[in-house]
Each structure stands twice: as C-alpha cells, then as structure tokens.
Design an enzyme around this catalytic site. Structure first.
Site, mmCIF file in Angstrom:
data_model
loop_
_atom_site.group_PDB
_atom_site.id
_atom_site.type_symbol
_atom_site.label_atom_id
_atom_site.label_comp_id
_atom_site.label_asym_id
_atom_site.label_seq_id
_atom_site.Cartn_x
_atom_site.Cartn_y
_atom_site.Cartn_z
ATOM 1 N N GLU A 108 -46.614 -59.228 -16.710
ATOM 2 C CA GLU A 108 -45.523 -59.854 -15.956
ATOM 3 C C GLU A 108 -46.076 -60.571 -14.726
ATOM 4 O O GLU A 108 -45.605 -61.658 -14.360
ATOM 5 C CB GLU A 108 -44.486 -58.805 -15.541
ATOM 6 C CG GLU A 108 -43.801 -58.127 -16.723
ATOM 7 C CD GLU A 108 -42.306 -57.926 -16.517
ATOM 8 O OE1 GLU A 108 -41.631 -58.903 -16.162
ATOM 9 O OE2 GLU A 108 -41.839 -56.794 -16.716
ATOM 10 N N GLU A 139 -43.497 -53.165 -23.949
ATOM 11 C CA GLU A 139 -42.333 -52.397 -23.496
ATOM 12 C C GLU A 139 -41.438 -51.928 -24.645
ATOM 13 O O GLU A 139 -40.941 -50.792 -24.629
ATOM 14 C CB GLU A 139 -41.514 -53.229 -22.495
ATOM 15 C CG GLU A 139 -42.099 -53.267 -21.083
ATOM 16 C CD GLU A 139 -43.129 -54.360 -20.899
ATOM 17 O OE1 GLU A 139 -43.490 -54.656 -19.751
ATOM 18 O OE2 GLU A 139 -43.618 -54.913 -21.911
#
Length: 273
Positions: A132, A152
């Site tokens: 990210e 994730e």
C-alpha cells in the site's frame, strides 16, 4: 551518513532510521529486520512526524524509503493488530478510524499533501501495507528477487488504506483484479509489467540506484519539480483534464515557480509556502 549534521530531524523511535545520504535527500529506513519491518503504531507515528518535518524543511527536496535486512515491509505488526482486534472497537469504529487516517498506512499510503518526490527502494519482500505504501510513491526501484503482494483476502481482511484504487488506476482493472482478488505474490518483474515498479535491479544496487535517481531529481529545479508533482496529484484527484490544468496553474507551487529565482540552472531552496 552523508549530510546528517546539517539537519535536526524530530525525535523518533529506533524502529526507523533517519539519515541524509546526499545533500537535499532524506532517507527513512524501516528498522525492524527481525520482524521483516512489520509496521508498529510507534513506527507509523514516527514516520508521520519525520515526513511532516521533511515537507516543511525547504532544503530537503527528495525522500527515499527502504527497509533494513531482507524485507521492505511485511505489513502491519500482527501482535499490534491482534491487540486492537481484541479491544472494544467495533467494525464501524475500525472503518471510521481508517477513514480518518488521512496519511494512511505508515503515514505514506494515502499521503497526498506532499509535493516533494518520494522514492521507494524495495530491497525485499513487500506485503499488505508495505505494498500500500509503495504504490503511493512516485518512483519505485525493486530488487530482482523482491516479492510484492496484497494478500489481505487470504487473511480475511481488506487493503483499505489506498492500494485498491491506486493499483486499479495504475495497472488497469484486470491486472488489479489478478493481484487483489487472487491475493497472489508478484515478482518484481511482474510488478514492473503491472506498472507500479519503475526499475528492477540486483538487490545490492537498489539503494544506490534510488540515491542516484534522487541526485538526478536534485539536478532539476525544485520549484518546477514540486509544481509538476502538484499536477500529478491533481490528476489523481480530479476527473477532467481541463480542471487539472486550471487548478495546477492556480496552485501555490506553480505561482512560486514563476515568482521565484529558480528559473536558471543554479537552484536554491524553494521559498516556504
């Protein structure tokens, strides 16, 4: 290292290292190698304070972020995550906290206020929040053996700190779906093909290459570079090209560029805005 004596960075945890390899360049190193540089709340807070200071220091023009040891960043520290998950927080408060964390994971993944270039020197594995962060950097140099992933969905959580829209815009819907929905690991070469790694080099050359690129940035007018990055940020925030053009011409960075002295090849520090 380098020009440390010229600067007084704010106090920070020893889970990051702050140095100045060459003039005008800040280097932040994630410093939890035994934990693959997994992000703790203390790290996040310190990175935010150092970057806020960097943004307001006229003589610093470029920042590089990298990791100590064999990983760039393995994402969030699981112990800290479990402690938070077992607290009194509700799903609604968790999502609200994420919304209010305007600079995102590691104080980097959603940072949209800085007009100074940020280079990610991806020395090794980058997972979850690590990825990210790197997709919100302006330039990304990755080790040829680095693994880059957003796993994730395999853990029952979501990449909620900015990566989903950024990867979609950078890579396109199908490549983004391959990465985000499958949660599979990408090689550095694949990440370059997806569009969010600029250059793949041997591991030993990652940081030297990033420093070299930072030097090249510093050979340009810092006023012009910062005005140009403002336009790049506006391009992410506004849909219409003409809206970007108008907002950019009216930006304080562009006005400073044409009002200042940096219209020659002997660059000085930009004036404070």
């Amino acid at each position: 290292m380098g020009h440390t004596a010229h600067y007084q960075a704010p106090p920070h945890t020893n889970e990051i290292k702050v140095s100045f390899p060459v003039e005008h360049v800040l280097l932040i190193t994630f410093n939890r190698p035994k934990s693959l540089n997994a992000m703790t709340p203390e790290m996040d807070d310190s990175i935010g304070k150092v970057l806020d200071w960097f943004d307001n220091e006229p003589s610093l023009w470029v920042v590089i972020v990298t990791g100590e040891g064999r990983a760039f960043c393995a994402g969030a520290d699981l112990l800290a995550w479990n402690k938070r998950a077992n607290s009194t927080k509700t799903p609604e408060s968790e999502c609200k906290d994420a919304e209010l964390k305007v600079n995102g994971f590691g104080s980097i993944s959603r940072r949209q206020t800085s007009v100074k270039p940020m280079i990610a020197a991806v020395n090794g594995g980058s997972f979850g929040g690590g990825t990210e962060m790197l997709v919100n950097c302006d330039l990304v140099i990755a080790a040829e053996d680095a693994t880059i992933a957003t796993p994730e969905v395999k853990r029952g959580v979501v990449a909620i700190m900015g990566a989903i829209p950024r990867i979609s815009r950078i890579a396109g819907h199908q490549f983004a779906s391959e990465m985000l929905l499958l949660g599979r690991n990408l090689t550095a070469q694949e990440a370059a093909r997806f569009g969010f790694v600029n250059k793949v080099v041997p591991k030993a050359e990652v940081l030297p290459t990033a420093i070299n690129w930072a030097k090249q940035l510093c050979q340009n007018s810092p006023d012009a570079v910062q005005s140009t990055k403002r336009a790049l940020l506006l391009s992410q925030q506004l849909a219409d090209v003409e809206d970007v053009v108008v907002a950019h011409t009216r930006s304080k960075e562009t006005l400073r560029t044409y009002a200042g002295q940096n219209l020659k090849a002997l660059w000085s520090n930009p004036a404070k805005l």
